[in-house]
Motif scaffolding. Sequence first.
Motif, PDB file in Angstrom:
ATOM      1  N   ASP A 158      45.095  39.002  34.948  1.00 57.68           N
ATOM      2  CA  ASP A 158      46.043  39.965  35.515  1.00 57.68           C
ATOM      3  C   ASP A 158      47.073  39.207  36.352  1.00 57.68           C
ATOM      4  O   ASP A 158      46.722  38.339  37.150  1.00 57.68           O
ATOM      5  CB  ASP A 158      45.294  40.978  36.387  1.00 57.68           C
ATOM      6  CG  ASP A 158      46.244  41.929  37.091  1.00 57.68           C
ATOM      7  OD1 ASP A 158      47.045  42.581  36.420  1.00 57.68           O
ATOM      8  OD2 ASP A 158      46.176  41.997  38.348  1.00 57.68           O
ATOM      9  N   CYS A 159      48.342  39.544  36.161  1.00 58.80           N
ATOM     10  CA  CYS A 159      49.430  38.848  36.865  1.00 58.80           C
ATOM     11  C   CYS A 159      49.336  39.036  38.379  1.00 58.80           C
ATOM     12  O   CYS A 159      49.559  38.097  39.151  1.00 58.80           O
ATOM     13  CB  CYS A 159      50.785  39.372  36.391  1.00 58.80           C
ATOM     14  SG  CYS A 159      51.628  38.213  35.313  1.00 58.80           S
ATOM     15  N   GLU A 160      49.001  40.223  38.816  1.00 58.02           N
ATOM     16  CA  GLU A 160      49.017  40.550  40.247  1.00 58.02           C
ATOM     17  C   GLU A 160      47.842  39.918  40.976  1.00 58.02           C
ATOM     18  O   GLU A 160      47.996  39.243  41.978  1.00 58.02           O
ATOM     19  CB  GLU A 160      49.030  42.060  40.438  1.00 58.02           C
ATOM     20  CG  GLU A 160      49.275  42.473  41.883  1.00 58.02           C
ATOM     21  CD  GLU A 160      49.427  43.980  42.041  1.00 58.02           C
ATOM     22  OE1 GLU A 160      49.266  44.459  43.174  1.00 58.02           O
ATOM     23  OE2 GLU A 160      49.704  44.666  41.045  1.00 58.02           O
ATOM     24  N   SER A 161      46.629  40.142  40.473  1.00 62.18           N
ATOM     25  CA  SER A 161      45.428  39.629  41.147  1.00 62.18           C
ATOM     26  C   SER A 161      45.104  38.189  40.757  1.00 62.18           C
ATOM     27  O   SER A 161      44.363  37.517  41.455  1.00 62.18           O
ATOM     28  CB  SER A 161      44.232  40.530  40.837  1.00 62.18           C
ATOM     29  OG  SER A 161      43.864  40.400  39.464  1.00 62.18           O
TER      30      SER A 161
ATOM     31  N   ILE B 249      40.632  39.300  33.142  1.00 66.38           N
ATOM     32  CA  ILE B 249      40.417  40.708  32.765  1.00 66.38           C
ATOM     33  C   ILE B 249      39.844  40.768  31.354  1.00 66.38           C
ATOM     34  O   ILE B 249      39.832  39.786  30.631  1.00 66.38           O
ATOM     35  CB  ILE B 249      41.696  41.539  32.868  1.00 66.38           C
ATOM     36  CG1 ILE B 249      42.837  40.912  32.043  1.00 66.38           C
ATOM     37  CG2 ILE B 249      42.121  41.698  34.311  1.00 66.38           C
ATOM     38  CD1 ILE B 249      44.103  41.753  32.019  1.00 66.38           C
TER      39      ILE B 249
ATOM     40  N   GLN C 284      51.046  46.618  31.427  1.00 66.60           N
ATOM     41  CA  GLN C 284      50.553  45.803  32.536  1.00 66.60           C
ATOM     42  C   GLN C 284      50.963  44.337  32.352  1.00 66.60           C
ATOM     43  O   GLN C 284      50.888  43.792  31.249  1.00 66.60           O
ATOM     44  CB  GLN C 284      49.028  45.904  32.625  1.00 66.60           C
ATOM     45  CG  GLN C 284      48.411  45.127  33.791  1.00 66.60           C
ATOM     46  CD  GLN C 284      46.911  45.381  33.910  1.00 66.60           C
ATOM     47  OE1 GLN C 284      46.421  46.437  33.505  1.00 66.60           O
ATOM     48  NE2 GLN C 284      46.182  44.426  34.462  1.00 66.60           N
ATOM     49  N   LYS C 285      51.417  43.709  33.443  1.00 66.27           N
ATOM     50  CA  LYS C 285      51.794  42.304  33.392  1.00 66.27           C
ATOM     51  C   LYS C 285      50.528  41.441  33.358  1.00 66.27           C
ATOM     52  O   LYS C 285      49.650  41.572  34.217  1.00 66.27           O
ATOM     53  CB  LYS C 285      52.637  41.922  34.613  1.00 66.27           C
ATOM     54  CG  LYS C 285      53.968  42.658  34.704  1.00 66.27           C
ATOM     55  CD  LYS C 285      54.885  42.278  33.552  1.00 66.27           C
ATOM     56  CE  LYS C 285      56.248  42.954  33.680  1.00 66.27           C
ATOM     57  NZ  LYS C 285      57.133  42.651  32.525  1.00 66.27           N
ATOM     58  N   ILE C 286      50.435  40.590  32.342  1.00 64.26           N
ATOM     59  CA  ILE C 286      49.246  39.746  32.186  1.00 64.26           C
ATOM     60  C   ILE C 286      49.668  38.303  31.904  1.00 64.26           C
ATOM     61  O   ILE C 286      50.828  38.011  31.629  1.00 64.26           O
ATOM     62  CB  ILE C 286      48.316  40.263  31.058  1.00 64.26           C
ATOM     63  CG1 ILE C 286      49.047  40.268  29.704  1.00 64.26           C
ATOM     64  CG2 ILE C 286      47.775  41.636  31.387  1.00 64.26           C
ATOM     65  CD1 ILE C 286      48.145  40.639  28.535  1.00 64.26           C
TER      66      ILE C 286
ATOM     67  N   PRO D 180      43.191  46.571  30.042  1.00 64.09           N
ATOM     68  CA  PRO D 180      44.453  46.668  30.790  1.00 64.09           C
ATOM     69  C   PRO D 180      45.204  47.950  30.432  1.00 64.09           C
ATOM     70  O   PRO D 180      44.941  48.580  29.405  1.00 64.09           O
ATOM     71  CB  PRO D 180      45.239  45.437  30.321  1.00 64.09           C
ATOM     72  CG  PRO D 180      44.273  44.590  29.565  1.00 64.09           C
ATOM     73  CD  PRO D 180      43.200  45.490  29.070  1.00 64.09           C
TER      74      PRO D 180
END
Length: 366
Positions: A359-362, A366, A281-283, A277
Amino acid sequence: MATLKVNNLTKNFGKTQVLKQINLEVSDGEFIVLLGPSGCGKSTLLNIIAGLESVDEGEIMIDEYVVNRVEPKDRNIAMVFQSYALYPAMTVRDNVIFGLKQRKVSKEHIEKSLNHFSKMLQIDQLLDRKPAQLSGGQRQRVAMGRALVREPQIFLFDEPLSNLDAKLRVEMRHEINKLHEKLGTTMIYVTHDQVEAMSLATRIAVMNEGIIQQIGTPQEIYDKPNSVFVADFIGSPAINLIHGTFSTDQSSPCFIPEQQKENVKINLNDYSFNSEPKEGQKIIFGFRPEHISLRDASLKSQLPVDLKPTLIELTGYEKEVSFEFYGNEITGRLPRHMDTELGSPISLSLDLSEISIFDCESTLRI
C-alpha cells in the motif's frame, strides 16, 4: 544453552526514544540476527541484553528469569565486540583465559578449555603472541576464544566482522556458522550486512527507527517482506518498486503503472492478497531483479516485455542490467554469456508469481 525473551522493551537517551516496545523471543540454540541500518537501535538492544545498558520499560528474561537488575558478569552471557577489546599488554593465552581466572576456575579446567577452543579456532600456535602481532582475523578469533572458554548460555556478537576485509569476512562468517553448528548455543548477532544476516541466521529481526519491522526466516524475509522498508533493505541489487494504481479488469485484479504512454494493465490473478485493495487505491508493485529472465514458456504466470538495456554491469558470474520500464529504471539479473547491447531490445519476461504488492500510504504489504 538458554531461551531469551524481550518483553515490551523501551529505552530512551534523554528525550530520544531509541527502542520502542520491542518484543523478541529467542529459542534455545537459535541463531538470531538483528539487522538494520546504523542508528536503528540494534546495538543498544544487544547492550541491554548483555546488561551494559539499563532498561526504561519492559523485561529481559533468560530461561524465564527476569535479569533486568542482574549484573552483566552474573548473566552467563559472553559478548564479542566489533573492536575485539583485547588487552594489548597481555598475550593471547592471557587474553583468552582472563575471564576464567577472574572467576577463580581451577587451573586444570582453564588449561583444558584453552587447549580445546584454541585448537577449534586455530589460534593454538598464537598463544604466546600479543594482539599487536596479530592480523585482524586472528584478533577476532582470539576475541571469540575468550568468549567460548566461558561456555556461556548465550553468545552476543556486535558487528564482529565489520573491521575485516571482504575475503576475511567471508572466511570468518563460515567459522561462526560452523561454530554454531558444533556448539548449538543460543546466539544473537548484530549487523547491517544483509549477506551476513541471510547466511548465518535461523531467523532475522529487521529493525528500523527503534522498531522490529519483521521477524522471520531469511527466506521468508526475502520472499515476502511485510513492508517497503524490509523489501528495499534486503537484497542486492535492491528490489524494483513501481508506483501505480489497483484496478479490476473484467473482475480480475490488475496493476496500472503510474508512468506510461499506453493503457497497460498487469494481471494480478496469481497474487495472494492479505486484504483486497479498493478500486483506484495507490499501490506499489515490487519484484526482485532475478525475476526478470529470458522468455520461458513453462512459466505459468509471466508478463512478456521487450526491454532496452540502459546500463550493463558484469559482476563475473552474471550481468546486472538496467532497463527503462514504464517510466522507471529497473534492474534485472541476466546470464553473463547472454548477448546484450545498450539500446537493443531484449525479449524477456517478468515472473508474476514472485511479486510483492504494498500500500502506498502505509507502505505495508497487502
